[in-house]
Design an enzyme around this catalytic site. Sequence first.
Site, PDB file in Angstrom:
ATOM      1  N   LEU A  11       0.829  -1.221   0.000  1.00 25.61           N
ATOM      2  CA  LEU A  11       0.000   0.000   0.000  1.00 25.61           C
ATOM      3  C   LEU A  11       0.863   1.270   0.000  1.00 25.61           C
ATOM      4  O   LEU A  11       0.593   2.216  -0.738  1.00 25.61           O
ATOM      5  CB  LEU A  11      -0.943   0.003   1.222  1.00 25.61           C
ATOM      6  CG  LEU A  11      -1.900   1.188   1.259  1.00 25.61           C
ATOM      7  CD1 LEU A  11      -2.914   1.107   0.121  1.00 25.61           C
ATOM      8  CD2 LEU A  11      -2.624   1.273   2.599  1.00 25.61           C
ATOM      9  N   GLY A  12       1.918   1.286   0.824  1.00 24.19           N
ATOM     10  CA  GLY A  12       2.772   2.480   0.925  1.00 24.19           C
ATOM     11  C   GLY A  12       3.487   2.784  -0.380  1.00 24.19           C
ATOM     12  O   GLY A  12       3.653   3.953  -0.760  1.00 24.19           O
ATOM     13  N   ASN A  99      -4.946  -0.802   8.379  1.00 24.01           N
ATOM     14  CA  ASN A  99      -6.212  -1.333   8.877  1.00 24.01           C
ATOM     15  C   ASN A  99      -6.110  -1.613  10.373  1.00 24.01           C
ATOM     16  O   ASN A  99      -5.015  -1.768  10.912  1.00 24.01           O
ATOM     17  CB  ASN A  99      -6.563  -2.621   8.138  1.00 24.01           C
ATOM     18  CG  ASN A  99      -7.090  -2.350   6.733  1.00 24.01           C
ATOM     19  OD1 ASN A  99      -7.727  -1.333   6.488  1.00 24.01           O
ATOM     20  ND2 ASN A  99      -6.811  -3.264   5.821  1.00 24.01           N
ATOM     21  N   LYS A 179     -14.769   0.763   8.503  1.00 29.90           N
ATOM     22  CA  LYS A 179     -13.682   0.020   7.832  1.00 29.90           C
ATOM     23  C   LYS A 179     -13.314  -1.209   8.671  1.00 29.90           C
ATOM     24  O   LYS A 179     -13.008  -2.272   8.126  1.00 29.90           O
ATOM     25  CB  LYS A 179     -12.468   0.934   7.634  1.00 29.90           C
ATOM     26  CG  LYS A 179     -11.308   0.273   6.857  1.00 29.90           C
ATOM     27  CD  LYS A 179     -11.546   0.263   5.359  1.00 29.90           C
ATOM     28  CE  LYS A 179     -10.656  -0.669   4.547  1.00 29.90           C
ATOM     29  NZ  LYS A 179      -9.266  -0.357   4.501  1.00 29.90           N
TER      30      LYS A 179
HETATM   31  N1  NAI Z   1      -2.374  -4.028   0.481  1.00 31.45           N
HETATM   32  C1  NAI Z   1      -3.607  -3.499   0.387  1.00 31.45           C
HETATM   33  O1  NAI Z   1      -4.260  -3.573  -0.668  1.00 31.45           O
HETATM   34  C2  NAI Z   1      -4.210  -2.753   1.540  1.00 31.45           C
HETATM   35  C3  NAI Z   1      -3.582  -2.742   2.771  1.00 31.45           C
HETATM   36  N2  NAI Z   1      -4.164  -2.030   3.806  1.00 31.45           N
HETATM   37  C4  NAI Z   1      -3.521  -1.997   5.108  1.00 31.45           C
HETATM   38  O2  NAI Z   1      -2.312  -1.250   4.979  1.00 31.45           O
HETATM   39  C5  NAI Z   1      -1.312  -1.760   5.880  1.00 31.45           C
HETATM   40  C6  NAI Z   1      -0.091  -2.187   5.074  1.00 31.45           C
HETATM   41  O3  NAI Z   1      -0.483  -3.269   4.241  1.00 31.45           O
HETATM   42  P1  NAI Z   1       0.466  -3.794   3.066  1.00 31.45           P
HETATM   43  O4  NAI Z   1       1.063  -2.660   2.352  1.00 31.45           O
HETATM   44  O5  NAI Z   1      -0.350  -4.775   2.317  1.00 31.45           O
HETATM   45  O6  NAI Z   1       1.581  -4.556   3.913  1.00 31.45           O
HETATM   46  P2  NAI Z   1       3.104  -4.831   3.510  1.00 31.45           P
HETATM   47  O7  NAI Z   1       3.616  -5.868   4.446  1.00 31.45           O
HETATM   48  O8  NAI Z   1       3.218  -5.059   2.030  1.00 31.45           O
HETATM   49  O9  NAI Z   1       3.815  -3.438   3.807  1.00 31.45           O
HETATM   50  C7  NAI Z   1       4.284  -3.019   5.063  1.00 31.45           C
HETATM   51  C8  NAI Z   1       5.748  -2.739   4.887  1.00 31.45           C
HETATM   52  O10 NAI Z   1       6.244  -2.042   6.027  1.00 31.45           O
HETATM   53  C9  NAI Z   1       7.617  -2.406   6.138  1.00 31.45           C
HETATM   54  N3  NAI Z   1       8.106  -2.003   7.453  1.00 31.45           N
HETATM   55  C10 NAI Z   1       7.593  -2.328   8.671  1.00 31.45           C
HETATM   56  N4  NAI Z   1       8.350  -1.759   9.650  1.00 31.45           N
HETATM   57  C11 NAI Z   1       9.348  -1.081   9.017  1.00 31.45           C
HETATM   58  C12 NAI Z   1      10.451  -0.317   9.470  1.00 31.45           C
HETATM   59  N5  NAI Z   1      10.678  -0.122  10.774  1.00 31.45           N
HETATM   60  N6  NAI Z   1      11.292   0.226   8.559  1.00 31.45           N
HETATM   61  C13 NAI Z   1      11.075   0.039   7.231  1.00 31.45           C
HETATM   62  N7  NAI Z   1      10.045  -0.665   6.738  1.00 31.45           N
HETATM   63  C14 NAI Z   1       9.183  -1.232   7.621  1.00 31.45           C
HETATM   64  C15 NAI Z   1       7.600  -3.899   5.902  1.00 31.45           C
HETATM   65  O11 NAI Z   1       8.891  -4.373   5.561  1.00 31.45           O
HETATM   66  C16 NAI Z   1       6.597  -4.015   4.741  1.00 31.45           C
HETATM   67  O12 NAI Z   1       7.270  -3.971   3.498  1.00 31.45           O
HETATM   68  C17 NAI Z   1      -1.992  -2.929   6.618  1.00 31.45           C
HETATM   69  O13 NAI Z   1      -2.546  -2.458   7.812  1.00 31.45           O
HETATM   70  C18 NAI Z   1      -3.093  -3.356   5.655  1.00 31.45           C
HETATM   71  O14 NAI Z   1      -4.144  -4.015   6.323  1.00 31.45           O
HETATM   72  C19 NAI Z   1      -5.306  -1.288   3.647  1.00 31.45           C
HETATM   73  C20 NAI Z   1      -5.950  -1.268   2.439  1.00 31.45           C
HETATM   74  C21 NAI Z   1      -5.497  -2.054   1.305  1.00 31.45           C
HETATM   75  C1  KPL Z   2     -10.643  -3.089   1.448  1.00 30.02           C
HETATM   76  C2  KPL Z   2      -9.948  -4.450   1.609  1.00 30.02           C
HETATM   77  C3  KPL Z   2     -10.905  -5.477   2.171  1.00 30.02           C
HETATM   78  C4  KPL Z   2      -9.590  -4.806   0.199  1.00 30.02           C
HETATM   79  O1  KPL Z   2      -9.277  -6.144  -0.003  1.00 30.02           O
HETATM   80  C5  KPL Z   2      -8.793  -4.303   2.546  1.00 30.02           C
HETATM   81  O2  KPL Z   2      -8.770  -3.361   3.304  1.00 30.02           O
HETATM   82  C6  KPL Z   2      -7.728  -5.313   2.693  1.00 30.02           C
HETATM   83  O3  KPL Z   2      -7.568  -6.165   1.840  1.00 30.02           O
HETATM   84  O4  KPL Z   2      -7.024  -5.216   3.716  1.00 30.02           O
END
Ligand code: NAI
Ligand code: KPL
Length: 300
Positions: A11-12, A99, A179
């Site tokens: 996401l980031g 989330n 959410k």
């Molecule tokens: N992937 C998606 O489509 C969506 C994700 N979210 C929420 O967003 C959040 C992130 O999800 P994702 O991006 O999928 O997870 P992800 O695991 O791909 O990304 C998180 C990143 O943060 C990094 N990280 C953690 N601590 C760190 C540190 N101290 N220094 C440097 N990097 C660090 C990790 O290495 C990892 O690459 C979660 O809470 C998820 O539920 C919300 C909506 C959609």
């Molecule tokens: C909105 C949704 C449910 C999309 O898949 C999400 O927030 C996630 O996957 O963490």
Amino acid sequence: MDIVVFGAGALGSLVGGLLAREHHVTLVARDPHAQRVAGQGLRVTGELDAHVRPRATTDPTPDDLTCDLALVTVKAYDTAEAARTLATGDSDVVCSLSNGLTEGALVAELGDRVLAGSATYGAELVGPGEVRCTGVGRIHVGELAGGESERAERVAAAFREAGLDCEADPAMPRRRWEKLAVNAGINAVTALARVENGALAEGPGRDVAHRAARETARVARADGVDLTDDAAVAAVDTVVDETAANRSSMLQDVLSGGRTEVDAISGAVVDRGADHGVATPTNRTLAALLRAWGADGITE
Ligand SMILES: NC(=O)C1=CN([C@@H]2O[C@H](COP(=O)(O)OP(=O)(O)OC[C@H]3O[C@@H](n4cnc5c(N)ncnc54)[C@H](O)[C@@H]3O)[C@@H](O)[C@H]2O)C=CC1
Ligand SMILES: CC(C)(CO)C(=O)C(=O)O
């Protein structure tokens, strides 16, 4: 705007990559992703297309973290450490798009700099230097306690300048709980049943997701937030429809053998429910099954 994205995974990297089309962005990420972005830039593929060159670092100095806006996009369980590191820099505003109920951990370190946020964009990290957009969603930002906010309007305008769909929301507490209801329903059920979000449009999974969402709404109301059962269920149905082809982030965690956000999603509903004397049998069962998987999980 000077923007730091702390925790640039899926996401980031998507949000930070899109923001880099217009703003000065630093991604705090891990190698090999950070190294590839620093050397060759970041590719956004899938439903959106961009090639951008944000800064990327694994080991930010206080100067790197001094910015107009710090976006937190780590997994919920990494929020406390992210907050401690961000506190070494000087960011005007900090906003989490993670989330789960994570604001408490941010406020403990960063106080009233913290805004609430939520994102429904879908993102998957394909490999170092490339993120795929799996769904164009929307971002909301606003005050933790709700109300009109000039700084939230400023952040939303900066996102829109970069072409992201973003609104400041004066009813952020309700949106955060809505959410949470969506994630308690969709993430937990898709991760356990190993299905895409669209599989919850009908059948037995839909019923379990609706029950989890209704329980979350009951806990929200006990917490003082006006979220009806019907609104929580409707939110689940809307996200199922809009993200039918998505693998939820929790399903991605299970399939990759990673840690899930069970504590911040189903577990948070159970804990808050217990604080208020609200029974949450569906979320309790989902949390127990996710934790059983986490203790001894098979990924194939
Ligand atoms: N992937 C998606 O489509 C969506 C994700 N979210 C929420 O967003 C959040 C992130 O999800 P994702 O991006 O999928 O997870 P992800 O695991 O791909 O990304 C998180 C990143 O943060 C990094 N990280 C953690 N601590 C760190 C540190 N101290 N220094 C440097 N990097 C660090 C990790 O290495 C990892 O690459 C979660 O809470 C998820 O539920 C919300 C909506 C959609
Ligand atoms: C909105 C949704 C449910 C999309 O898949 C999400 O927030 C996630 O996957 O963490």
